[in-house]
Design an enzyme around this catalytic site. Structure first.
Site, short mmCIF file in Angstrom:
data_model
loop_
_atom_site.label_atom_id
_atom_site.label_comp_id
_atom_site.label_asym_id
_atom_site.label_seq_id
_atom_site.Cartn_x
_atom_site.Cartn_y
_atom_site.Cartn_z
N MET A 84 -4.54 -6.72 -7.06
CA MET A 84 -3.56 -8.05 -7.44
C MET A 84 -5.04 -8.83 -8.15
O MET A 84 -5.10 -10.46 -8.59
CB MET A 84 -2.67 -9.08 -6.68
CG MET A 84 -1.81 -7.60 -6.48
SD MET A 84 -1.11 -7.23 -8.35
CE MET A 84 0.44 -6.90 -7.63
N GLY A 128 1.51 -1.15 0.30
CA GLY A 128 -0.23 -0.29 -0.08
C GLY A 128 0.92 1.18 -0.16
O GLY A 128 0.13 2.34 0.45
N HIS A 152 0.33 0.64 -12.45
CA HIS A 152 0.87 -0.82 -13.50
C HIS A 152 2.15 -0.21 -13.42
O HIS A 152 2.52 0.91 -13.76
CB HIS A 152 0.11 -0.90 -15.04
CG HIS A 152 1.00 -2.46 -15.83
ND1 HIS A 152 0.21 -3.17 -15.20
CD2 HIS A 152 1.84 -2.59 -16.01
CE1 HIS A 152 1.72 -4.18 -15.01
NE2 HIS A 152 2.35 -3.61 -15.87
N GLU A 157 6.21 6.18 -9.41
CA GLU A 157 4.36 5.66 -9.30
C GLU A 157 3.80 6.40 -8.11
O GLU A 157 2.52 7.12 -8.84
CB GLU A 157 4.24 3.71 -8.64
CG GLU A 157 4.59 2.95 -9.61
CD GLU A 157 4.41 1.58 -9.26
OE1 GLU A 157 3.03 1.49 -8.70
OE2 GLU A 157 5.21 0.69 -9.84
N ASN A 196 1.51 3.08 -2.62
CA ASN A 196 0.78 4.04 -3.64
C ASN A 196 -0.43 4.55 -2.96
O ASN A 196 -1.20 5.65 -3.13
CB ASN A 196 0.24 3.83 -4.91
CG ASN A 196 1.54 3.12 -5.81
OD1 ASN A 196 1.38 4.10 -6.37
ND2 ASN A 196 1.86 2.00 -6.42
N ARG A 219 -15.61 -14.34 -9.51
CA ARG A 219 -14.90 -13.25 -9.46
C ARG A 219 -16.26 -12.10 -9.61
O ARG A 219 -16.34 -10.67 -9.09
CB ARG A 219 -14.32 -12.88 -10.91
CG ARG A 219 -13.20 -13.18 -11.08
CD ARG A 219 -11.90 -12.81 -12.10
NE ARG A 219 -10.97 -13.59 -12.57
CZ ARG A 219 -9.45 -13.64 -11.50
NH1 ARG A 219 -9.47 -12.80 -11.12
NH2 ARG A 219 -8.91 -14.24 -12.12
N ASP A 227 -10.23 -1.22 -18.27
CA ASP A 227 -11.81 -1.19 -19.15
C ASP A 227 -11.60 -2.64 -18.60
O ASP A 227 -10.92 -3.67 -17.89
CB ASP A 227 -11.72 -0.82 -20.46
CG ASP A 227 -10.48 -1.20 -20.93
OD1 ASP A 227 -9.51 -2.74 -20.32
OD2 ASP A 227 -9.91 -0.54 -22.21
N VAL A 247 -7.16 -6.62 -19.39
CA VAL A 247 -6.18 -6.82 -18.26
C VAL A 247 -5.05 -5.81 -18.68
O VAL A 247 -3.83 -6.03 -20.17
CB VAL A 247 -5.53 -8.61 -18.38
CG1 VAL A 247 -4.23 -7.79 -17.31
CG2 VAL A 247 -6.40 -9.31 -17.77
N ASN A 282 -6.28 2.61 -12.48
CA ASN A 282 -4.67 1.75 -11.90
C ASN A 282 -3.43 2.27 -12.16
O ASN A 282 -3.52 2.73 -13.47
CB ASN A 282 -5.33 0.22 -13.39
CG ASN A 282 -4.58 -0.52 -12.23
OD1 ASN A 282 -3.99 -0.93 -11.55
ND2 ASN A 282 -3.58 -1.27 -13.20
#
Ligand code: GAR
Length: 212
Positions: free
Chosen positions: A91, A13, A110, A175, A15, A66, A142, A145, A108
């Site tokens: 994740m 965590g 990445h 980031e 970020n 999911r 979206d 992935v 997100n």
């Protein structure tokens, strides 16, 4: 506009920590309404608790699909009056259940220059490939992935002496700054997603005065 954020984390965590610090220092016009993790022992939860931000644990293993997992995420996020969702080291692949509930409001971070090295362990993928430059990307999520419209990217050099940990640490530092900057642009109303082109791809434009 003040962003009402829900931040989803699976791990340390850092970020999330960058967001919390930027909010506390009034560098970012946002409120973190809720931090959610799929893992009860995620360090990110402790970061939230330490500054009095509400937390929730939604263990993905407890749900048959999911979609069912995402339905519970949507329920807790809505109950906390969340309007924007940030995946900050989350994740799990999210489904249209979450994306439709927060349409064009899921972001997100990445650890690679997408579309290079999507999916898990992007830093190890970059090292294995032998690229000399990698970086980080903040994008809208979206149904694919790591395929959604890109908001901001930053390049980071790969050194010959790097192992995975050294490279990941150099990328992570960038980031933190990039994610806060992207959220700031969203809060300032400067981020627009265009209409789909003939291939269905939507591109982001950043309007208004250039960032200082
Ligand atoms: C970050 O490097 C983030 O980009 C990555 O996980 C790390 C989380 O660090 N996310 C992904 O790889 C998603 N595919 P943090 O928990 O310290 O913020």
């Amino acid at each position: 506009m003040t962003l009402e954020l829900g931040v989803l984390v699976s791990g340390s965590g850092t970020n999330l920590g960058a967001i919390l610090a930027a909010v506390a220092e009034r560098r970012l016009d946002a409120r973190v309404r809720l931090v959610v993790s799929n893992k009860a022992d995620a360090k990110g939860l402790d970061r939230a608790r330490a500054v009095g931000v509400p937390t929730a644990v939604v263990p993905h293993g407890a749900f048959p699909t999911r979609q069912a997992f995402d339905e519970e995420l949507v329920r807790v996020l809505r109950a906390a009056n969340v309007e924007w969702v940030v995946l900050a080291g989350f994740m799990r692949v999210v489904t249209p259940v979450l994306l439709d509930a927060f349409r064009d409001r899921v972001v997100n971070i990445h650890p690679a220059l997408l579309p290079a090295f999507p999916g898990v362990d992007a830093q190890a993928q970059a090292l294995a490939y032998g690229v000399k430059i990698t970086g980080c990307t903040v994008h809208f999520v979206d149904a694919g992935v790591d395929t959604g419209p890109i908001i901001l990217q930053e390049a980071v050099p790969v050194l010959d002496t790097d192992d995975r940990a050294a490279l990941a640490a150099r990328v992570l530092e960038r980031e933190h700054e990039l994610l806060v900057r992207a959220l700031g642009l969203i809060a300032a109303g400067r981020v627009q997603i265009g209409a789909p082109d003939e291939r269905g791809r939507r591109r982001v434009s950043i309007g208004g005065p250039p960032a200082a």
